[in-house]
Design an enzyme around this catalytic site. Structure first.
Site, PDB file in Angstrom:
ATOM      1  N   ASP A 199     -28.762  -6.546  19.712  1.00  0.00           N
ATOM      2  CA  ASP A 199     -28.832  -7.684  20.851  1.00  0.00           C
ATOM      3  C   ASP A 199     -27.515  -7.704  21.584  1.00  0.00           C
ATOM      4  O   ASP A 199     -26.708  -8.665  21.674  1.00  0.00           O
ATOM      5  CB  ASP A 199     -28.700  -9.006  20.106  1.00  0.00           C
ATOM      6  CG  ASP A 199     -28.951 -10.260  20.953  1.00  0.00           C
ATOM      7  OD1 ASP A 199     -29.329 -10.073  22.022  1.00  0.00           O
ATOM      8  OD2 ASP A 199     -28.726 -11.456  20.630  1.00  0.00           O
ATOM      9  N   GLY A 259     -26.887 -22.696  19.886  1.00  0.00           N
ATOM     10  CA  GLY A 259     -28.026 -21.654  20.069  1.00  0.00           C
ATOM     11  C   GLY A 259     -29.251 -21.706  19.223  1.00  0.00           C
ATOM     12  O   GLY A 259     -29.312 -22.950  18.651  1.00  0.00           O
ATOM     13  N   LYS A 278     -20.100 -21.415  12.884  1.00  0.00           N
ATOM     14  CA  LYS A 278     -21.563 -21.500  13.089  1.00  0.00           C
ATOM     15  C   LYS A 278     -22.161 -22.178  12.076  1.00  0.00           C
ATOM     16  O   LYS A 278     -22.216 -21.997  10.699  1.00  0.00           O
ATOM     17  CB  LYS A 278     -22.203 -19.928  13.090  1.00  0.00           C
ATOM     18  CG  LYS A 278     -21.563 -19.246  14.337  1.00  0.00           C
ATOM     19  CD  LYS A 278     -21.914 -17.833  14.428  1.00  0.00           C
ATOM     20  CE  LYS A 278     -23.264 -17.853  14.875  1.00  0.00           C
ATOM     21  NZ  LYS A 278     -23.891 -16.362  15.220  1.00  0.00           N
ATOM     22  N   VAL A 283     -22.046 -24.180  16.915  1.00  0.00           N
ATOM     23  CA  VAL A 283     -20.788 -23.687  17.032  1.00  0.00           C
ATOM     24  C   VAL A 283     -19.625 -24.432  17.138  1.00  0.00           C
ATOM     25  O   VAL A 283     -19.578 -25.221  18.135  1.00  0.00           O
ATOM     26  CB  VAL A 283     -20.434 -22.403  17.965  1.00  0.00           C
ATOM     27  CG1 VAL A 283     -19.063 -21.585  17.312  1.00  0.00           C
ATOM     28  CG2 VAL A 283     -21.624 -21.250  17.658  1.00  0.00           C
ATOM     29  N   ILE A 338     -18.520 -26.053  20.544  1.00  0.00           N
ATOM     30  CA  ILE A 338     -18.259 -25.226  21.580  1.00  0.00           C
ATOM     31  C   ILE A 338     -19.319 -24.250  22.157  1.00  0.00           C
ATOM     32  O   ILE A 338     -19.375 -23.443  23.023  1.00  0.00           O
ATOM     33  CB  ILE A 338     -16.944 -24.373  21.329  1.00  0.00           C
ATOM     34  CG1 ILE A 338     -17.163 -23.534  19.935  1.00  0.00           C
ATOM     35  CG2 ILE A 338     -15.755 -25.173  21.423  1.00  0.00           C
ATOM     36  CD1 ILE A 338     -15.933 -22.368  19.634  1.00  0.00           C
TER      37      ILE A 338
END
Length: 208
Positions: free
Chosen positions: A148, A27, A52, A32, A24
């Protein structure tokens, strides 16, 4: 020649207690996946998680994130971490997995984009901001800074009260479908891969 960064391949095995579903997200940290428990609690037909994953050799960021989660427990405005586990891919590579709460409402960025430039309702904005501020206060009180914080890292989770199951009929199914569009999702802060411990907290730990 530049070395290609290793990424988790599609043929990654399931965990001990959970079954890996579709990818889904992806990165710099890895991928993930949606996951379900192999033996869900009797009260729930299917409990979803977000896993993850990254090859162990390049999973430092995920392992550091796990350490941060360990120190941020107890805040309802931060995505829950259920633990960590290593699995083996079909090619024999060891994969590190971080087991997290699944946010069925997507991210705040998704919601903003779906508004087609009209923005969010004031009541929703107030509710989300309140949750985010409470989460960040907990992060700071725990001796960390997020570094972040952005709409992508604010996930929307339905309140537990909306997870209750009732007997469905064709009529109630239509009502549920309409209500699902207007769920009052709760904003939760996620992605602590770049989070840092503040100097004061580091000095305290050194003195112990």
């Amino acid at each position: 020649k530049k070395k290609k960064k290793k990424t988790v391949k599609e043929n990654v095995e399931d965990g001990v207690t959970w079954r890996r579903g579709k990818m889904i997200g992806k990165g710099s940290f890895g991928s993930v996946y949606l996951a379900t428990l192999k033996k869900p609690p009797p009260t729930k037909s299917q409990l979803l998680m977000a896993v993850k994953s990254a090859e162990l050799s390049v999973s430092k960021s995920l392992q550091e994130e796990r350490k941060v989660f360990n120190n941020l427990q107890g805040c309802p405005y931060i995505i829950q971490c259920f633990g960590e586990e290593t699995t083996t891919s079909q090619t024999g590579e060891t994969v590190y997995n971080l087991l997290l709460e699944y946010a069925s409402g997507g991210s705040l960025r998704d919601l903003i984009e779906k508004s087609n430039g009209f923005g969010l309702q004031d009541s929703d904005v107030r509710r989300y901001v309140r949750s985010i501020l409470r989460a960040i206060k907990h992060v700071h009180d725990s001796g960390y800074v997020h570094l972040d914080l952005k709409p992508d890292n604010i996930l929307l989770v339905p309140p537990k009260s909306q997870g209750k199951t009732t007997t469905s009929t064709p009529a109630t199914t239509k009502v549920k479908a309409a209500n699902n569009k207007n769920k009052k999702f709760m904003a939760k802060v996620c992605d602590f891969g770049l989070a840092k411990m503040v100097k004061q907290q580091i000095n305290k730990k050194k003195k112990k």
